[in-house]
Design a protein around this motif. Sequence first.
Motif, PDB file in Angstrom:
ATOM      1  N   HIS A 108     -38.430  14.202  17.835  1.00 49.34           N
ATOM      2  CA  HIS A 108     -38.301  12.749  18.003  1.00 49.34           C
ATOM      3  C   HIS A 108     -38.525  12.352  19.466  1.00 49.34           C
ATOM      4  N   GLU A 109     -37.953  13.116  20.385  1.00 49.87           N
ATOM      5  CA  GLU A 109     -38.126  12.821  21.813  1.00 49.87           C
ATOM      6  C   GLU A 109     -39.589  12.976  22.222  1.00 49.87           C
ATOM      7  N   ASP A 110     -40.277  13.990  21.674  1.00 53.31           N
ATOM      8  CA  ASP A 110     -41.692  14.188  21.977  1.00 53.31           C
ATOM      9  C   ASP A 110     -42.518  12.999  21.491  1.00 53.31           C
ATOM     10  N   GLU A 111     -42.196  12.473  20.305  1.00 53.11           N
ATOM     11  CA  GLU A 111     -42.910  11.307  19.776  1.00 53.11           C
ATOM     12  C   GLU A 111     -42.689  10.088  20.659  1.00 53.11           C
ATOM     13  N   LYS A 112     -41.438   9.875  21.076  1.00 51.97           N
ATOM     14  CA  LYS A 112     -41.136   8.740  21.952  1.00 51.97           C
ATOM     15  C   LYS A 112     -41.881   8.870  23.275  1.00 51.97           C
ATOM     16  N   SER A 113     -41.905  10.063  23.817  1.00 50.92           N
ATOM     17  CA  SER A 113     -42.573  10.314  25.087  1.00 50.92           C
ATOM     18  C   SER A 113     -44.069  10.049  24.973  1.00 50.92           C
ATOM     19  N   SER A 114     -44.653  10.446  23.846  1.00 49.41           N
ATOM     20  CA  SER A 114     -46.077  10.234  23.609  1.00 49.41           C
ATOM     21  C   SER A 114     -46.400   8.742  23.543  1.00 49.41           C
ATOM     22  N   LYS A 115     -45.577   7.978  22.859  1.00 45.67           N
ATOM     23  CA  LYS A 115     -45.797   6.525  22.766  1.00 45.67           C
ATOM     24  C   LYS A 115     -45.661   5.867  24.132  1.00 45.67           C
ATOM     25  N   LEU A 116     -44.707   6.336  24.915  1.00 46.81           N
ATOM     26  CA  LEU A 116     -44.518   5.786  26.262  1.00 46.81           C
ATOM     27  C   LEU A 116     -45.736   6.094  27.120  1.00 46.81           C
ATOM     28  N   ASP A 117     -46.252   7.301  27.020  1.00 50.39           N
ATOM     29  CA  ASP A 117     -47.454   7.672  27.769  1.00 50.39           C
ATOM     30  C   ASP A 117     -48.637   6.802  27.370  1.00 50.39           C
ATOM     31  N   GLU A 118     -48.801   6.537  26.079  1.00 55.45           N
ATOM     32  CA  GLU A 118     -49.882   5.676  25.605  1.00 55.45           C
ATOM     33  C   GLU A 118     -49.743   4.273  26.186  1.00 55.45           C
ATOM     34  N   ALA A 119     -48.529   3.760  26.234  1.00 57.77           N
ATOM     35  CA  ALA A 119     -48.299   2.415  26.774  1.00 57.77           C
ATOM     36  C   ALA A 119     -48.627   2.372  28.258  1.00 57.77           C
ATOM     37  N   ARG A 120     -48.252   3.406  28.985  1.00 61.35           N
ATOM     38  CA  ARG A 120     -48.555   3.457  30.423  1.00 61.35           C
ATOM     39  C   ARG A 120     -50.063   3.498  30.661  1.00 61.35           C
ATOM     40  N   GLN A 121     -50.769   4.301  29.858  1.00 56.45           N
ATOM     41  CA  GLN A 121     -52.223   4.384  30.000  1.00 56.45           C
ATOM     42  C   GLN A 121     -52.877   3.042  29.696  1.00 56.45           C
ATOM     43  N   SER A 122     -52.390   2.361  28.684  1.00 55.63           N
ATOM     44  CA  SER A 122     -52.932   1.035  28.341  1.00 55.63           C
ATOM     45  C   SER A 122     -52.680   0.053  29.467  1.00 55.63           C
ATOM     46  N   ALA A 123     -51.504   0.105  30.061  1.00 52.75           N
ATOM     47  CA  ALA A 123     -51.159  -0.805  31.156  1.00 52.75           C
ATOM     48  C   ALA A 123     -52.056  -0.537  32.367  1.00 52.75           C
ATOM     49  N   ARG A 124     -52.302   0.737  32.645  1.00 50.70           N
ATOM     50  CA  ARG A 124     -53.173   1.088  33.776  1.00 50.70           C
ATOM     51  C   ARG A 124     -54.605   0.594  33.537  1.00 50.70           C
ATOM     52  N   ALA A 125     -55.017   0.586  32.288  1.00 52.58           N
ATOM     53  CA  ALA A 125     -56.375   0.158  31.943  1.00 52.58           C
ATOM     54  C   ALA A 125     -56.466  -1.363  31.803  1.00 52.58           C
ATOM     55  N   GLY A 126     -55.346  -2.047  32.025  1.00 52.44           N
ATOM     56  CA  GLY A 126     -55.351  -3.503  31.934  1.00 52.44           C
ATOM     57  C   GLY A 126     -55.218  -4.031  30.527  1.00 52.44           C
ATOM     58  N   GLN A 127     -54.884  -3.165  29.594  1.00 53.39           N
ATOM     59  CA  GLN A 127     -54.710  -3.594  28.204  1.00 53.39           C
ATOM     60  C   GLN A 127     -53.230  -3.926  27.972  1.00 53.39           C
ATOM     61  N   VAL A 128     -53.013  -4.935  27.176  1.00 56.06           N
ATOM     62  CA  VAL A 128     -51.642  -5.291  26.824  1.00 56.06           C
ATOM     63  C   VAL A 128     -51.266  -4.543  25.549  1.00 56.06           C
ATOM     64  N   PRO A 129     -50.218  -3.711  25.594  1.00 55.25           N
ATOM     65  CA  PRO A 129     -49.855  -2.979  24.383  1.00 55.25           C
ATOM     66  C   PRO A 129     -49.387  -3.908  23.278  1.00 55.25           C
ATOM     67  N   ASN A 130     -49.641  -3.485  22.064  1.00 53.07           N
ATOM     68  CA  ASN A 130     -49.183  -4.204  20.883  1.00 53.07           C
ATOM     69  C   ASN A 130     -47.654  -4.079  20.810  1.00 53.07           C
ATOM     70  N   PRO A 131     -46.910  -5.189  20.819  1.00 52.90           N
ATOM     71  CA  PRO A 131     -45.451  -5.088  20.806  1.00 52.90           C
ATOM     72  C   PRO A 131     -44.878  -4.492  19.533  1.00 52.90           C
ATOM     73  N   LYS A 132     -45.699  -4.364  18.490  1.00 51.11           N
ATOM     74  CA  LYS A 132     -45.206  -3.808  17.232  1.00 51.11           C
ATOM     75  C   LYS A 132     -45.405  -2.311  17.156  1.00 51.11           C
ATOM     76  N   GLY A 133     -45.914  -1.682  18.183  1.00 46.24           N
ATOM     77  CA  GLY A 133     -46.064  -0.232  18.061  1.00 46.24           C
ATOM     78  C   GLY A 133     -46.991   0.387  19.074  1.00 46.24           C
ATOM     79  N   PHE A 134     -47.070  -0.165  20.247  1.00 45.19           N
ATOM     80  CA  PHE A 134     -47.868   0.431  21.316  1.00 45.19           C
ATOM     81  C   PHE A 134     -49.283   0.771  20.883  1.00 45.19           C
TER      82      PHE A 134
END
Length: 137
Positions: A108-134
């Motif tokens: 579960h922690e690995d899944e959460k960490s993966s989603k957080l990493d995806e959100a950070r990458q999207s933010a760096r690329a100037g994309q706004v993450p989907n609030p319903k699931g990154f």
Amino acid sequence: TGGGAVLRRKNWGYMRHAVVVYLEGPDGLLASRLEGASGAGRPLLAGEETAADKVKRIMGERRKLYEEADVTVSIANDDGAGGGAEGVPPPEVARRVLAGIAAKLREHEDEKSSKLDEARQSARAGQVPNPKGFGAA
């Protein structure tokens, strides 16, 4: 919870807020454990039907539901853990349960960490993450 809790989908909604563990074993082993020292007060054993017959019938109805658990722990003596016909001793069952829960929590922690990493990458690329699931569609 009692073994019948799995019969109502609503209960699964509640149980999903925790780690659900299924103690799996052959029907005969389950029946013998039910008939053990505390068997006299068990509602499952009330009536004319034998414990073995009841367990066989009930497991036929519920096994698929029990298998939806997050963690399945065998209480059968099939891996050299000791216990003979009585199955795995309770301390070994407890060790297996704790190991299974720990593994599920790490997953579960690995899944959460993966989603957080995806959100950070999207933010760096100037994309706004989907609030319903990154980024989920």
